[in-house]
Write an enzyme that holds these catalytic residues in place. Sequence first.
Site, PDB file in Angstrom:
ATOM      1  N   SER A 100       6.934   3.997  -8.504  1.00 48.48           N
ATOM      2  CA  SER A 100       7.848   5.143  -8.393  1.00 48.48           C
ATOM      3  C   SER A 100       9.240   4.649  -8.040  1.00 48.48           C
ATOM      4  O   SER A 100       9.385   3.589  -7.406  1.00 48.48           O
ATOM      5  CB  SER A 100       7.351   6.075  -7.286  1.00 48.48           C
ATOM      6  N   TYR A 103       4.560   7.236   1.495  1.00 49.83           N
ATOM      7  CA  TYR A 103       4.574   7.190   0.022  1.00 49.83           C
ATOM      8  C   TYR A 103       5.514   6.079  -0.455  1.00 49.83           C
ATOM      9  O   TYR A 103       5.139   5.246  -1.292  1.00 49.83           O
ATOM     10  CB  TYR A 103       4.998   8.551  -0.538  1.00 49.83           C
TER      11      TYR A 103
HETATM   12  N1  LIG Z   1       5.051  13.325 -10.440  1.00 47.47           N
HETATM   13  C1  LIG Z   1       6.057  12.534 -10.079  1.00 47.47           C
HETATM   14  O1  LIG Z   1       7.211  13.001  -9.868  1.00 47.47           O
HETATM   15  C2  LIG Z   1       5.840  11.056  -9.935  1.00 47.47           C
HETATM   16  C3  LIG Z   1       6.977  10.244  -9.829  1.00 47.47           C
HETATM   17  C4  LIG Z   1       6.803   8.861  -9.700  1.00 47.47           C
HETATM   18  C5  LIG Z   1       5.539   8.322  -9.686  1.00 47.47           C
HETATM   19  N2  LIG Z   1       4.438   9.145  -9.786  1.00 47.47           N
HETATM   20  C6  LIG Z   1       3.124   8.521  -9.738  1.00 47.47           C
HETATM   21  O2  LIG Z   1       2.432   8.831 -10.926  1.00 47.47           O
HETATM   22  C7  LIG Z   1       1.023   8.740 -10.689  1.00 47.47           C
HETATM   23  C8  LIG Z   1       0.336   9.969 -11.286  1.00 47.47           C
HETATM   24  O3  LIG Z   1       0.743  11.114 -10.535  1.00 47.47           O
HETATM   25  P1  LIG Z   1       1.017  12.529 -11.220  1.00 47.47           P
HETATM   26  O4  LIG Z   1       2.435  12.862 -10.989  1.00 47.47           O
HETATM   27  O5  LIG Z   1       0.474  12.546 -12.594  1.00 47.47           O
HETATM   28  O6  LIG Z   1       0.195  13.485 -10.227  1.00 47.47           O
HETATM   29  P2  LIG Z   1      -1.220  14.216 -10.385  1.00 47.47           P
HETATM   30  O7  LIG Z   1      -1.208  15.147 -11.527  1.00 47.47           O
HETATM   31  O8  LIG Z   1      -1.496  14.736  -9.014  1.00 47.47           O
HETATM   32  O9  LIG Z   1      -2.215  13.018 -10.739  1.00 47.47           O
HETATM   33  C9  LIG Z   1      -2.745  12.151  -9.773  1.00 47.47           C
HETATM   34  C10 LIG Z   1      -4.021  11.591 -10.346  1.00 47.47           C
HETATM   35  O10 LIG Z   1      -4.565  10.641  -9.403  1.00 47.47           O
HETATM   36  C11 LIG Z   1      -5.943  10.935  -9.238  1.00 47.47           C
HETATM   37  N3  LIG Z   1      -6.430  10.477  -7.937  1.00 47.47           N
HETATM   38  C12 LIG Z   1      -5.981  10.807  -6.718  1.00 47.47           C
HETATM   39  N4  LIG Z   1      -6.732  10.223  -5.772  1.00 47.47           N
HETATM   40  C13 LIG Z   1      -7.681   9.502  -6.434  1.00 47.47           C
HETATM   41  C14 LIG Z   1      -8.761   8.695  -6.011  1.00 47.47           C
HETATM   42  N5  LIG Z   1      -9.023   8.480  -4.705  1.00 47.47           N
HETATM   43  N6  LIG Z   1      -9.542   8.117  -6.958  1.00 47.47           N
HETATM   44  C15 LIG Z   1      -9.304   8.325  -8.283  1.00 47.47           C
HETATM   45  N7  LIG Z   1      -8.294   9.084  -8.732  1.00 47.47           N
HETATM   46  C16 LIG Z   1      -7.497   9.671  -7.808  1.00 47.47           C
HETATM   47  C17 LIG Z   1      -6.051  12.440  -9.395  1.00 47.47           C
HETATM   48  O11 LIG Z   1      -7.365  12.794  -9.816  1.00 47.47           O
HETATM   49  P3  LIG Z   1      -8.533  13.395  -8.882  1.00 47.47           P
HETATM   50  O12 LIG Z   1      -7.887  14.306  -7.891  1.00 47.47           O
HETATM   51  O13 LIG Z   1      -9.396  14.095  -9.892  1.00 47.47           O
HETATM   52  O14 LIG Z   1      -9.193  12.208  -8.266  1.00 47.47           O
HETATM   53  C18 LIG Z   1      -5.090  12.658 -10.555  1.00 47.47           C
HETATM   54  O15 LIG Z   1      -5.743  12.428 -11.780  1.00 47.47           O
HETATM   55  C19 LIG Z   1       0.861   8.606  -9.183  1.00 47.47           C
HETATM   56  O16 LIG Z   1       0.622   7.267  -8.836  1.00 47.47           O
HETATM   57  C20 LIG Z   1       2.208   9.042  -8.642  1.00 47.47           C
HETATM   58  O17 LIG Z   1       2.488   8.473  -7.391  1.00 47.47           O
HETATM   59  C21 LIG Z   1       4.570  10.495  -9.910  1.00 47.47           C
END
Ligand SMILES: NC(=O)c1ccc[n+]([C@@H]2O[C@H](COP(=O)([O-])OP(=O)(O)OC[C@H]3O[C@@H](n4cnc5c(N)ncnc54)[C@H](OP(=O)(O)O)[C@@H]3O)[C@@H](O)[C@H]2O)c1
Length: 255
Positions: free
Chosen positions: A141, A154
Site C-alpha cells: 500500500s 496498518y
Molecule cells: N482498498 C484500498 O484502498 C487498498 C489500498 C491499498 C492496499 N490495499 C490492499 O489490498 C489488499 C486487498 O484489499 P481490498 O481493498 O480488496 O479489501 P477487501 O475487499 O476487504 O479484501 C480483503 C481480502 O482479504 C481476505 N482476507 C482477510 N483476512 C484473511 C485471512 N486471515 N485469510 C485469508 N484471507 C483473508 C478477505 O477475505 P475473507 O474475509 O473471506 O477471508 C478478502 O478477500 C489488502 O492487502 C489491502 O491492504 C487496499
Amino acid sequence: MSAYWRERTVLITGASSGIGRALAVELGRLGARVGLLARRAEALKATAAAVQSAGGVALAMPGDVTLLADVQRAVGQMEAAWGGVDVLVANAGVARPRDPFDPEAVAALMAVNFQGAVNAVGAVLPGMQRRRRGHLVAISSLASVRGFPQGPAYSASKAALSTYFEALRVRLRQYGIAVTTVHPGFVDTEMTQGAGWLPLIVSAERAAVIIRKGIERGKPTVTFPLPAVLAMGLVRRMPAGLFDRVVGRVPPRED
Ligand SMILES: NC(=O)c1ccc[n+]([C@@H]2O[C@H](COP(=O)([O-])OP(=O)(O)OC[C@H]3O[C@@H](n4cnc5c(N)ncnc54)[C@H](OP(=O)(O)O)[C@@H]3O)[C@@H](O)[C@H]2O)c1
C-alpha cells in the site's frame, strides 16, 4: 502480452472480494488457471463462478492465511490439479482492528498483512525453486511510505511487507524467481466502504488491470494512481516536523 496468462497458474489470497476478486476475473478472462484462497467459502465460490464466466478456470480453496497449513493445503491442491503455482499474489489484508495501543489487535493485523504473506511465500517457494521459475507479488500500500497516525499498525504491516519483498527480489533473482511489490492508493472495495470521501479512489477493476500489466512486465514495483504517487513522493521526503503538522490534520479513525 495477451498470451502471457494462458494456462498460467496463479494463487491469489484474499480472492473473495475487492482487488483479489477483480484480479482473479481479469486473469481468468485472459486464460489463467486461478487458485482462490480466503476465509468466506460462499464468496469464494462466487469469485470462482465469475472467473469461469470470464473464460478462466478456478479452484476455490477456503482457508486462512494466518494458518500455514491452510496455505500449504491450497498449494498442494494446485500442484495436484495443475502441476504447481507459477504466480503468487499475496493480497489478503485487513485494516481493522485499528486500535494501535492494543497489542492483540496489532498482532492480529500483522498476522494477516505480514505473516499471511510470509506463509504464502513459504508454501509456494519450494516448488518455484525446484522448477527455477515463478513470480511472487505482494499487494502492499502507499500507506507503507510513512507512519500514518490514521492507521499505525496498518502502515507498519505494509512497510514490513514491502521491505520483506524488496529483499526477496534480490535474494531470489538467482533462482529465476521474479518479485513485484504493488503499492495502490485508495481502491473502492469493502475495505474502504464507509470511509467517506477518499482522494483519487479507483475501482477494483481498474486496479486489477494496472496490477496485471505490472506483473506481465516483470516490474519490481507497481504504484498507482499517478497523482497519489507524486503526492506520496513529497510525503516521503517531508522533514518530520512538516510531516507531523500535515498528516496530524486528519483525525484518526478507530473501532
Ligand atoms: N482498498 C484500498 O484502498 C487498498 C489500498 C491499498 C492496499 N490495499 C490492499 O489490498 C489488499 C486487498 O484489499 P481490498 O481493498 O480488496 O479489501 P477487501 O475487499 O476487504 O479484501 C480483503 C481480502 O482479504 C481476505 N482476507 C482477510 N483476512 C484473511 C485471512 N486471515 N485469510 C485469508 N484471507 C483473508 C478477505 O477475505 P475473507 O474475509 O473471506 O477471508 C478478502 O478477500 C489488502 O492487502 C489491502 O491492504 C487496499
